[in-house]
Write an enzyme that holds these catalytic residues in place. Structure first.
Site, mmCIF file in Angstrom:
data_model
loop_
_atom_site.group_PDB
_atom_site.id
_atom_site.type_symbol
_atom_site.label_atom_id
_atom_site.label_comp_id
_atom_site.label_asym_id
_atom_site.label_seq_id
_atom_site.Cartn_x
_atom_site.Cartn_y
_atom_site.Cartn_z
ATOM 1 N N CYS A 192 19.605 23.187 46.061
ATOM 2 C CA CYS A 192 18.523 23.732 46.989
ATOM 3 C C CYS A 192 17.408 22.843 46.720
ATOM 4 O O CYS A 192 17.335 21.573 46.825
ATOM 5 C CB CYS A 192 18.115 24.895 46.013
ATOM 6 N N ASP A 225 14.767 30.617 39.475
ATOM 7 C CA ASP A 225 13.896 31.631 39.990
ATOM 8 C C ASP A 225 13.642 32.574 38.831
ATOM 9 O O ASP A 225 12.473 33.455 38.894
ATOM 10 C CB ASP A 225 14.522 32.350 41.025
HETATM 11 C C1 RUB Z 1 14.498 28.645 45.871
HETATM 12 C C2 RUB Z 1 15.288 28.250 44.767
HETATM 13 C C3 RUB Z 1 14.895 27.129 43.841
HETATM 14 C C4 RUB Z 1 13.763 27.786 42.634
HETATM 15 C C5 RUB Z 1 12.996 26.864 41.744
HETATM 16 O O1 RUB Z 1 15.011 29.453 46.716
HETATM 17 O O2 RUB Z 1 16.239 28.515 44.351
HETATM 18 O O3 RUB Z 1 15.738 26.358 42.970
HETATM 19 O O4 RUB Z 1 12.887 28.924 43.231
HETATM 20 O O5 RUB Z 1 12.112 26.214 42.441
HETATM 21 P P1 RUB Z 1 14.137 29.791 47.902
HETATM 22 P P2 RUB Z 1 10.715 25.681 41.886
HETATM 23 O O6 RUB Z 1 14.421 28.677 48.694
HETATM 24 O O7 RUB Z 1 15.310 30.973 48.363
HETATM 25 O O8 RUB Z 1 13.047 30.430 47.553
HETATM 26 O O9 RUB Z 1 11.060 24.808 40.789
HETATM 27 O O10 RUB Z 1 10.254 24.922 42.936
HETATM 28 O O11 RUB Z 1 10.014 26.930 41.371
#
Ligand code: RUB
Length: 320
Positions: A132, A201
């Site tokens: 991701c 998340d």
């Molecule tokens: C994003 C996702 C990321 C986490 C952490 O999912 O799973 O790994 O949100 O990101 P989506 P961060 O694209 O569905 O929002 O470290 O930037 O908070």
């Protein structure tokens, strides 16, 4: 009733124009600040009720990233405290601005600290797999590279929304060599890497991590291959609700993200499921890299509870 920009943030989070747990939280807090700035009345109760309603609209955009309610809790709980001690609308407005700015500033600082602490765990020559697009995970990788460590990255494309392409863009801009693979090639390539770094998340009271769908598969593959699995996450990814027995809701998104409607309509007996996140149990996670230090997933909830426990309550500030 609210400024247009507020509605565009609500819509932006819902449609994932604004995405990634940390970014969602900061944008939601900024949107609440905007709402407050636009309230032109003296009535304290009315002011609070407008804020609560706006916070509820923001919270309802996406259910899984706990940073979103946590950011709003941080701000609203402070405003409510000043309301309870008799503050005027003007005074509450300045409490809101101060706490919103504090949240945003400390969120950005947290990502930097995570990068610094996490980079300590990356060695020269490491090949890292990520899934991701996580600002925190990327902070670790980019920091290690900027420290002069010669590293390479495998990035999954991350179906169905292809967040892996954002990861590739960031790494490429930094000059870090990156190989993109389809999600289902995770296990095929796991023996080619020696670390996994992903974001989160939400983190539950038992130390389990909720992150983009496929993260738990990657954790399984890493566990089998004895590849260390690291999660980079700010402390506000901890879900206080899980202390009170609630489960983290896994968002299930529209099936049309997976396949076009015209194709789907051809098959009367077809169902498409599109969960956006999954749960990685703590046994599969070696370390959690946070802005307050590096912990094992079983210890982290105790530390956070100690730090913030008294602050959280079972009642949501937007529902009181
Ligand atoms: C994003 C996702 C990321 C986490 C952490 O999912 O799973 O790994 O949100 O990101 P989506 P961060 O694209 O569905 O929002 O470290 O930037 O908070």
């Amino acid at each position: 009733m609210y400024p247009d920009k507020f509605y565009s943030v609500v819509e932006g989070i819902r449609t994932m124009k604004i995405r990634g747990a940390g970014r969602i939280a900061r944008e939601a807090v900024k949107a609440l600040k905007l709402v407050s700035e636009n309230i032109d009345l003296e009535d304290r109760d009315k002011y609070i009720s407008i804020l609560r309603d706006a916070a509820k609209k923001l919270v309802d955009t996406r259910p899984t990233a706990v940073s979103l309610p946590n950011g709003l809790r941080y701000v609203l709980n402070r405003v409510l405290q000043s309301y309870e001690s008799g503050a005027s609308v003007e005074e509450m407005k300045s409490v809101l601005v101060e706490s919103a700015d504090n949240f945003i500033k400390s969120s950005l600082q947290a990502i930097k600290k995570i990068g610094k602490y996490g980079a300590g765990r990356i060695e020269d020559g490491d090949i890292i797999m990520t899934h991701c697009n996580s600002q925190s995970a990327l902070s670790v990788i980019v920091n290690a590279y900027r420290m002069g460590k010669n590293i390479r990255v495998y990035a999954t494309e991350t179906r169905p929304r292809f967040q892996g392409r954002i990861t590739v863009k960031v790494l490429n801009k930094e000059g870090i060599d990156v190989t993109m693979i389809v999600d289902s090639a995770m296990r095929y390539f796991i023996n080619k890497v020696n670390k996994v770094v992903v974001g989160a998340d939400a983190i539950a009271a038992n130390g389990a991590v909720v992150n983009k769908i496929g993260t738990s598969l990657l954790a399984l593959a890493a566990n089998e291959a004895r590849v260390p699995f690291m999660v980079a996450a700010e402390t506000y990814k901890f879900s206080p609700d899980t202390l009170f027995g609630k489960l983290i809701i896994i968002e299930e998104r529209d099936y049309r993200e997976v396949a076009p409607e015209s194709w789907v309509n051809k098959y009367k007996h077809l169902t498409i499921r599109n969960p956006a996140f999954d749960v990685t149990p703590p046994e599969y996670i070696d370390i959690l890299i946070t802005e307050i230090g590096v912990f094992s997933p079983s210890v982290f909830p105790l530390v956070v509870r100690e730090m913030f426990g008294s602050f959280y309550s079972e009642l949501e500030p937007w529902e009181k």
